[in-house]
Scaffold this motif. Structure first.
Motif, PDB file in Angstrom:
ATOM      1  N   UNK C  31       7.764 -18.743   4.495  1.00  0.00           N
ATOM      2  CA  UNK C  31       8.815 -18.751   3.490  1.00  0.00           C
ATOM      3  C   UNK C  31       8.998 -17.437   2.776  1.00  0.00           C
ATOM      4  N   UNK C  32       8.343 -16.404   3.251  1.00  0.00           N
ATOM      5  CA  UNK C  32       8.378 -15.113   2.588  1.00  0.00           C
ATOM      6  C   UNK C  32       9.520 -14.253   3.150  1.00  0.00           C
ATOM      7  N   UNK C  33      10.078 -13.378   2.303  1.00  0.00           N
ATOM      8  CA  UNK C  33      11.014 -12.356   2.793  1.00  0.00           C
ATOM      9  C   UNK C  33      10.209 -11.080   2.917  1.00  0.00           C
ATOM     10  N   UNK C  34       9.900 -10.719   4.157  1.00  0.00           N
ATOM     11  CA  UNK C  34       8.957  -9.634   4.419  1.00  0.00           C
ATOM     12  C   UNK C  34       9.682  -8.470   5.063  1.00  0.00           C
ATOM     13  N   UNK C  35       9.366  -7.242   4.650  1.00  0.00           N
ATOM     14  CA  UNK C  35      10.020  -6.085   5.263  1.00  0.00           C
ATOM     15  C   UNK C  35       9.033  -5.136   5.901  1.00  0.00           C
ATOM     16  N   UNK C  36       9.423  -4.595   7.040  1.00  0.00           N
ATOM     17  CA  UNK C  36       8.699  -3.496   7.666  1.00  0.00           C
ATOM     18  C   UNK C  36       9.527  -2.249   7.411  1.00  0.00           C
ATOM     19  N   UNK C  37       8.957  -1.322   6.632  1.00  0.00           N
ATOM     20  CA  UNK C  37       9.707  -0.152   6.185  1.00  0.00           C
ATOM     21  C   UNK C  37       9.034   1.108   6.698  1.00  0.00           C
ATOM     22  N   UNK C  38       9.841   2.049   7.163  1.00  0.00           N
ATOM     23  CA  UNK C  38       9.272   3.321   7.605  1.00  0.00           C
ATOM     24  C   UNK C  38      10.329   4.198   8.225  1.00  0.00           C
ATOM     25  N   UNK C  39       9.991   5.473   8.427  1.00  0.00           N
ATOM     26  CA  UNK C  39      10.952   6.377   9.065  1.00  0.00           C
ATOM     27  C   UNK C  39      11.118   6.019  10.539  1.00  0.00           C
ATOM     28  N   UNK C  40      12.130   6.564  11.199  1.00  0.00           N
ATOM     29  CA  UNK C  40      12.351   6.200  12.595  1.00  0.00           C
ATOM     30  C   UNK C  40      11.174   6.705  13.436  1.00  0.00           C
ATOM     31  N   UNK C  41      10.784   5.880  14.393  1.00  0.00           N
ATOM     32  CA  UNK C  41       9.662   6.237  15.247  1.00  0.00           C
ATOM     33  C   UNK C  41       8.313   5.849  14.674  1.00  0.00           C
ATOM     34  N   UNK C 184      17.872 -20.444   0.453  1.00  0.00           N
ATOM     35  CA  UNK C 184      18.513 -21.713   0.815  1.00  0.00           C
ATOM     36  C   UNK C 184      17.818 -22.356   2.010  1.00  0.00           C
ATOM     37  N   UNK C 185      17.576 -21.579   3.091  1.00  0.00           N
ATOM     38  CA  UNK C 185      17.011 -22.177   4.301  1.00  0.00           C
ATOM     39  C   UNK C 185      15.490 -22.217   4.269  1.00  0.00           C
ATOM     40  N   UNK C 186      14.877 -21.372   3.444  1.00  0.00           N
ATOM     41  CA  UNK C 186      13.428 -21.401   3.300  1.00  0.00           C
ATOM     42  C   UNK C 186      12.653 -20.916   4.509  1.00  0.00           C
ATOM     43  N   UNK C 187      13.341 -20.265   5.437  1.00  0.00           N
ATOM     44  CA  UNK C 187      12.683 -19.748   6.638  1.00  0.00           C
ATOM     45  C   UNK C 187      12.057 -18.399   6.321  1.00  0.00           C
ATOM     46  N   UNK C 188      10.973 -18.065   7.010  1.00  0.00           N
ATOM     47  CA  UNK C 188      10.359 -16.745   6.873  1.00  0.00           C
ATOM     48  C   UNK C 188      11.287 -15.698   7.480  1.00  0.00           C
ATOM     49  N   UNK C 189      11.646 -14.684   6.677  1.00  0.00           N
ATOM     50  CA  UNK C 189      12.477 -13.592   7.181  1.00  0.00           C
ATOM     51  C   UNK C 189      11.599 -12.357   7.352  1.00  0.00           C
ATOM     52  N   UNK C 190      11.710 -11.702   8.506  1.00  0.00           N
ATOM     53  CA  UNK C 190      11.040 -10.411   8.683  1.00  0.00           C
ATOM     54  C   UNK C 190      12.109  -9.376   8.977  1.00  0.00           C
ATOM     55  N   UNK C 191      12.211  -8.402   8.067  1.00  0.00           N
ATOM     56  CA  UNK C 191      13.275  -7.412   8.145  1.00  0.00           C
ATOM     57  C   UNK C 191      12.694  -6.046   8.500  1.00  0.00           C
ATOM     58  N   UNK C 204      10.036  -9.859  -0.712  1.00  0.00           N
ATOM     59  CA  UNK C 204       8.915 -10.337  -1.508  1.00  0.00           C
ATOM     60  C   UNK C 204       7.753  -9.373  -1.346  1.00  0.00           C
ATOM     61  N   UNK C 205       7.507  -8.980  -0.091  1.00  0.00           N
ATOM     62  CA  UNK C 205       6.469  -7.973   0.173  1.00  0.00           C
ATOM     63  C   UNK C 205       6.966  -7.015   1.247  1.00  0.00           C
ATOM     64  N   UNK C 206       6.400  -5.803   1.202  1.00  0.00           N
ATOM     65  CA  UNK C 206       6.833  -4.741   2.108  1.00  0.00           C
ATOM     66  C   UNK C 206       5.613  -4.099   2.750  1.00  0.00           C
ATOM     67  N   UNK C 207       5.682  -3.889   4.073  1.00  0.00           N
ATOM     68  CA  UNK C 207       4.655  -3.077   4.739  1.00  0.00           C
ATOM     69  C   UNK C 207       5.281  -1.730   5.058  1.00  0.00           C
TER      70      UNK C 207
END
Lengths: 270, 288, 370
Positions: C31-41, C184-191, C204-207
Motif C-alpha cells: 500500500x506504499x507509494x514508493x519511488x526509485x530516484x536517481x540520475x540516468x544510468x 483510492x485503489x490502495x495498491x502498492x505503487x513503485x515509481x 511515502x518513501x524514496x530510494x
C-alpha cells in the motif's frame, strides 16, 4: 522560389521526362496499327492486345510467372520477417556480417547468382524447373522484403510488445495480437514489392527455368522477331499498368501503417 | 551474463532460417564456383586436378582483357553519368520540394524502376535506333539529313540505357543523406558570411558525400555485371563480362574457365569498391 | 508495521561486463507509494524491470507478496506496468486497450465491458471507450495506460518515468491525480523517476540510487533535511557547502570550525557521510534555512554572520541571492559563494548587488559531511 530553384525545377521536369520516356512510348506503339516500331504512327488499333490475349505460349508464360512470383514473394517475405525482427529487436554476435551477407543479393550482379546456382544445380543433378527459379527469386527478393519490413519493425515501440506480455499474454500472443497487426502494412508492401521484382526478373528465370517460359524470358525470345514486337508492346503496357497499381497499393499500405503508429509519411523502401 | 546470452540466442535462432537459406542458395554456389575455377576442363567432364590454368588464361587472353576493360569503363561512365545527373534531382527533392510532396516525388522517381527491365531496355533501342524515335523525329523536322550514328547500338547507347535503369538507385541514397543534414547548419554557414555557393561547397556537399559514395557503389557494382543491356542493345556484338561468363559456362561448356572469369570479376569489383571507399574514407568518417 | 509487498535481497545484475545493479536490498511495504530516484544510468529502471520480470537477475532474490519470483515470467507476476512511452496499442480503441488484459478472463462479456467502463471512469476518461487510441493526447494516453494496468487489480503497479513526456502544467496535475488514485485503489505503487521534485511530492518513501546502489532510503522530509551522503544532498534540491575543520568529538557530538560561520557544535543526527572524492569535512545547508536581514532588522535566531551580495536573481515569488560570507575563504583560501533564497513577502525589499548585509541562521539546520 529563387532563380536557382527554378532552374533546378526545370531540370527535374526534364529528368522525369527522361525517366518516363520509354514508359510513355509503350502505349503509343501498343495502340499503333503499324507493324514497325517507328514514327510516324499509322493509326489506332487494339489488334495487338487481341493477339496477345489469344497467344497460348504467352498464357503459359503468364501462368508460370504468376506461380513463381506468388511463391517467391511469400517465401521471401516469411524469411524476411525472421531477419527483420532479428535485426531490429535483438543484439547477437556477428550481426553485421550476417545481415550484410543476407542483403548481398541486392548489389550482387544477378548473372553471378544465376550462373553459380546453375552450375551447382547441374552438378548435383537437379532438374531445372519452376522450383529452381523460385529458389533463386526468393534469394534476390529477400533483401528487398527485409528492407521494407525492417522499417516497419523498427518504427514499432518495443514496449508495446512488453506491455502485452505484462498484461498477461504469452510471448506468441503478444506477437500475434500486437506486433503482427502493426507490421501488417509492411508485410503487405514487402509481398507486393517481392512479387513485382520476381514478375520482372529475367536472368535467373532465363538460366534456371529449363524449358518453361516466364513473361520476361518470353519477351526476350520475341525481341529478335520484328513482327512480334507490337504484341510485346501491348504486353508491356499491361505489365506497366499492373506494376503501377501494385506499387500504389503497396505505398498506400506502407503509409497507412506509418500513420497508424504515428510515423512520418516519407522514407520507406531503399 | 545470462541475459546477454538469452538475447543472443533469441536473435540467432530468429536469423537462422534466412541465413541458412542464403548460405545454401548463395554462399554454397559461390564457393562451388571458386572451387571449379581451380579445376581442369575435360571434354565431357570436369577433371579434379588443381590448376592455375584458368586464371592464367583469364589474365592473358586479349579478348578477356578487352571485355573486362570495357565492362569497367562502361560501368565507370554509367556511374559517373548517373550520379552526376542524379545529384541535382536529389537536391531538388530534398531542399526545394515542400515536405508533404516529397513522398510523391520519390514515388514518381521509383515507378519506372519497377516496370519491365527488358521492355525498357528494348525501348531505348527503339528510341536511339537508326530509324528510331530520335533520328526519325530529327530528320522529319529537317534538323539533320542523315540519321545520327553515335547513339546507335554502341557503348553510348548502353551507357544511356544503364544510366536510365539505375537512376533511382543513385537518387535515393543521395536524397537520404541530404535529408539528414540539419538545415540550421546551412543557415549557420550563410550566417557566418559564406555565399550560397560556398555554403554548398563547404557544408552541403561534404555532408552529402556518404550518400554519394553509397550511390556510386550501388550503381557501379550491378552495372559492371549487367547482362541484358549488351545483349539487347549491342545485339551481342559488344559483350560485357557477364555475357562472356555466360558464353564460357553454357555455350562453350567450359565451366572452370567461366568460373574463373566470374571469380575474377567479383574480385575486381570488390577491389575497385574497396579502393573507392579507401579514397573517400575522410567523408565517411564525418558521420561518426 | 505493515507487511512487505516487495523484497529484494542481494540483487545483482550484469550486462556483459557492466555491473548494473550492485547488491540491492530493499523492502517495499504493502500500500506504499514508493519511488526509485536517481540520475540516468543509475540502475533505477533496471531495478523496476527486474521487479516486473522483464530482466533476469544475475544474483539474488526478488519476492513479491512473500513469493519468490525467480521462475515466474513477467506475464504471470502480480505486477503491471505503466511504460514511459505508455505503450498504448495504436491499432485498438481505448476500450480495447483497457480490456486487453481481460482476454483470458472467464467472466461474461457484459461484466468485462462494465469493468472497462469503471476503470475508465476511475481515471477520468468516462465515455472515451470508442475513441481510437492514436488520436489521444499525452495526458489521455497516460490515463489509458493506468486504466489498462489497474483493471487487472495487480498487487503492485510499476510506473516507469510516467510523467516525463508531459508538459509542466500537465505533469503537476497528474502528480496530484496519481496520489489520489493510489489512495483510492490502495495498491502498492513503485515509481521510477529522475525528477527529485516529483519524487518528493508523490512518495511515502524514496530510494535514491547511484551507480547501481541505493545511497539512501527514507521519507521525503528526512531525505531533504538529512541527506545521508553529500551526493544525495547535491542531487536533491540545492545545498550550499562550506569547508569545516573538526575541533573535538565527545559522546556523538562534534565541534567544528566552519569557514565563515565560526564554531558550532553538532549532535549525531546532524552528521552524514562524505563522498570519497571530497577533500575533507564539509558543512551543508539549504538556501531557505538562512535569513537575509535588512540593515536594521532584529531576529530571534541564535547566530548572525556578515556577508556581501554578489548576485541577485529575481523569480517573482522568490529571490535568490549569491553571497560571499566574511571569512568563507579562511580554511582553504578558496572563495565559496553560497545561495540563499528569500520569499518576497509584502514589505520586504529586494536587496541590491554589492550591498553589505547580515545573515541570521541556526546551527540546527546544518549537516556535517565527514
Amino acid at each position: 522560389m529563387n532563380r536557382s530553384g527554378r532552374g533546378l525545377q526545370a531540370y527535374a521536369v526534364i529528368y522525369l521526362l527522361f525517366l518516363y520516356a520509354p514508359i510513355i512510348l509503350l502505349p503509343i506503339f501498343a495502340f499503333n496499327s503499324g507493324t514497325i516500331i517507328a514514327f510516324p504512327l499509322q493509326g489506332f488499333s487494339t489488334e495487338w492486345f487481341e493477339q496477345m490475349w489469344s497467344n497460348t505460349t504467352l498464357r503459359r508464360a503468364l501462368a508460370n510467372s504468376l506461380t513463381i512470383a506468388v511463391s517467391a514473394s511469400v517465401l521471401a517475405t516469411c524469411l524476411g520477417i525472421f531477419a527483420a525482427r532479428a535485426s531490429t529487436r535483438f543484439a547477437f554476435p556477428g550481426k553485421g556480417g550476417i545481415m550484410g551477407f543476407i542483403m548481398l543479393p541486392m548489389v550482387l550482379p544477378e548473372i553471378i547468382v544465376a550462373m553459380s546456382l546453375l552450375v551447382v544445380l547441374l552438378g548435383v543433378g537437379v532438374q531445372l524447373s519452376l522450383l529452381t527459379v523460385i529458389a533463386g527469386h526468393t534469394l534476390i527478393c529477400m533483401p528487398y522484403a527485409i528492407a521494407v519490413l525492417s522499417t516497419a519493425f523498427s518504427s514499432l515501440d518495443r514496449s508495446l510488445e512488453e506491455a502485452a506480455y505484462d498484461l498477461g499474454e504469452s510471448r506468441w500472443g503478444a506477437f500475434r495480437l500486437v506486433t503482427l497487426p502493426l507490421v501488417m502494412p509492411g508485410i503487405i508492401s514487402a509481398l507486393l514489392i517481392s512479387f513485382t521484382i520476381s514478375l520482372d526478373e529475367f536472368i535467373i528465370a532465363f538460366f534456371l527455368a529449363g524449358n518453361e517460359p516466364t513473361l520476361p524470358t518470353y519477351i526476350f525470345s520475341q525481341l529478335r522477331f520484328p513482327r512480334a514486337i507490337p504484341v510485346i508492346m501491348a504486353l508491356g503496357t499491361v505489365l506497366v499498368l499492373i506494376s503501377i497499381v501494385l506499387l500504389a497499393i503497396g505505398e498506400y499500405f506502407r503509409r497507412r501503417g506509418n500513420a497508424r503508429i504515428g510515423g512520418s509519411p516519407t522514407g520507406g523502401l531503399l | 551474463m545470462a541475459k546477454f546470452d538469452a538475447e543472443a540466442r533469441a536473435g540467432l535462432s530468429l536469423i537462422a532460417p534466412p541465413f541458412l537459406y542464403a548460405l545454401l542458395i548463395l554462399a554454397a554456389p559461390i564457393l562451388t564456383i571458386l572451387a571449379y575455377s581451380f579445376l581442369t576442363d575435360g571434354y565431357l567432364e570436369i577433371l579434379r586436378d588443381f590448376t592455375w590454368v584458368n586464371y592464367a588464361q583469364v589474365f592473358t587472353d586479349p579478348i578477356v582483357r578487352t571485355v573486362m576493360l570495357r565492362s569497367l569503363m562502361v560501368a565507370a561512365i554509367v556511374t559517373l553519368a548517373t550520379v552526376l545527373t542524379a545529384f541535382p534531382i536529389a537536391y531538388y527533392v530534398s531542399f526545394m520540394v515542400r515536405p508533404e510532396k516529397k513522398a510523391m516525388w520519390l514515388f514518381l522517381i521509383t515507378i519506372p524502376f519497377w516496370t519491365s527491365y527488358l521492355i525498357r531496355v528494348f525501348l531505348w533501342k527503339v528510341i536511339l535506333g537508326y530509324n528510331g524515335v530520335v533520328n526519325s523525329s530529327l530528320t522529319g523536322l529537317g534538323i539533320i539529313d542523315e540519321p545520327l550514328t553515335f547513339i546507335l547500338y554502341n557503348i553510348n547507347a548502353i551507357v544511356i540505357t544503364l544510366a536510365h535503369a539505375y537512376a533511382p538507385f543513385a537518387i535515393l541514397p543521395i536524397f537520404v543523406a541530404l535529408e539528414k543534414i540539419d538545415r540550421s547548419l546551412l543557415e549557420a554557414g550563410r550566417d557566418l558570411g559564406e555565399s550560397r555557393a560556398m555554403t554548398f561547397w563547404r557544408v552541403t556537399l561534404p555532408l552529402a558525400m556518404p550518400g554519394v559514395i553509397a550511390a556510386t557503389l550501388i550503381v557501379f557494382i550491378p552495372t559492371i555485371g549487367d547482362y541484358v543491356t549488351p545483349e539487347v542493345i549491342g545485339g551481342g556484338k559488344i559483350p560485357m563480362i557477364a555475357n562472356l561468363i555466360q558464353v564460357q559456362m553454357l555455350a562453350l561448356d567450359n565451366r572452370p574457365l567461366g568460373s574463373a572469369l566470374a571469380v575474377t570479376a567479383m574480385v575486381v569489383v570488390a577491389l575497385v569498391s574497396l579502393l573507392f571507399l579507401f579514397l573517400n574514407r575522410r567523408f565517411l568518417k564525418v558521420r561518426q | 508495521m505493515t507487511e512487505a509487498m516487495i523484497a529484494c535481497k542481494g540483487v545483482h545484475k550484469y550486462y556483459g561486463d557492466y555491473h548494473a545493479l550492485r547488491g540491492i536490498d530493499l523492502t517495499i511495504r504493502a500500500g506504499e507509494f514508493f519511488s526509485l530516484l536517481g540520475p540516468s544510468g543509475c540502475g533505477k529502471t533496471t531495478l523496476l524491470r527486474t521487479i516486473a520480470g522483464f530482466e533476469d537477475i544475475s544474483q539474488g532474490v526478488v519476492l513479491i507478496d512473500g513469493r519468490d519470483m525467480g521462475e515466474v515470467p513477467a506475464n504471470k507476476r502480480p505486477t503491471n506496468m505503466v511504460f514511459q512511452s505508455y505503450a498504448i496499442f495504436p491499432h485498438l480503441t481505448v476500450a480495447e486497450n483497457v480490456a486487453f488484459g481481460l482476454r483470458r478472463d472467464p467472466r461474461p462479456k457484459a461484466d468485462k465491458a462494465a469493468a472497462v467502463e469503471e476503470a475508465l471512469a476511475m481515471v477520468g476518461l468516462k465515455g472515451y471507450g470508442a475513441r481510437s487510441a492514436h488520436a489521444l493526447s499525452g495526458g489521455q494516453r497516460q490515463r489509458v495506460a493506468l486504466a489498462r494496468a489497474l483493471i487487472l487489480k495487480p498487487k503492485v503497479l510499476l510506473l516507469d518515468e510516467p510523467l516525463s513526456a508531459l508538459d509542466r502544467k500537465m505533469r503537476e496535475q497528474m502528480q496530484v491525480e496519481l496520489i489520489k488514485l493510489q489512495r483510492q485503489v490502495g495498491i502498492t505503487f513503485v515509481l521510477v523517476t529522475h525528477d527529485q521534485e516529483e519524487a518528493l511530492v508523490m512518495s511515502d518513501r524514496i530510494a535514491v540510487m547511484f551507480e547501481g546502489e541505493i545511497a539512501q532510503l527514507d521519507g521525503p522530509e528526512a531525505l531533504y533535511a538529512r541527506p545521508a551522503t553529500r551526493r544525495v544532498a547535491d542531487f536533491i534540491g540545492v545545498m550550499n557547502f562550506l569547508p569545516a575543520r573538526i575541533l573535538s568529538e565527545s559522546a556523538g557530538t562534534v565541534t567544528v570550525e566552519v569557514a565563515g560561520l565560526g564554531q558550532v557544535e553538532l549532535p549525531e543526527r546532524q552528521i552524514s557521510r562524505a563522498d570519497p572524492e571530497d577533500d575533507g569535512p564539509m558543512i551543508g545547508f539549504r538556501p531557505e534555512t538562512m535569513t537575509l536581514l535588512g540593515p536594521t532588522a532584529t531576529h530571534s535566531q541564535p547566530r548572525e554572520t556578515n556577508a556581501s551580495i554578489d548576485e541577485v536573481v529575481y523569480y517573482g515569488d522568490m529571490t535568490y541571492y549569491d553571497l560571499r560570507l566574511d571569512g568563507a575563504d579562511q580554511l582553504d583560501g578558496k572563495a565559496r559563494p553560497v545561495r540563499i533564497s528569500m520569499r518576497n513577502v509584502f514589505g520586504r525589499d529586494v536587496q541590491e548587488v554589492g550591498t553589505r548585509t547580515r545573515l541570521a541562521w541556526s546551527p540546527g539546520s546544518l549537516v556535517l559531511f565527514r
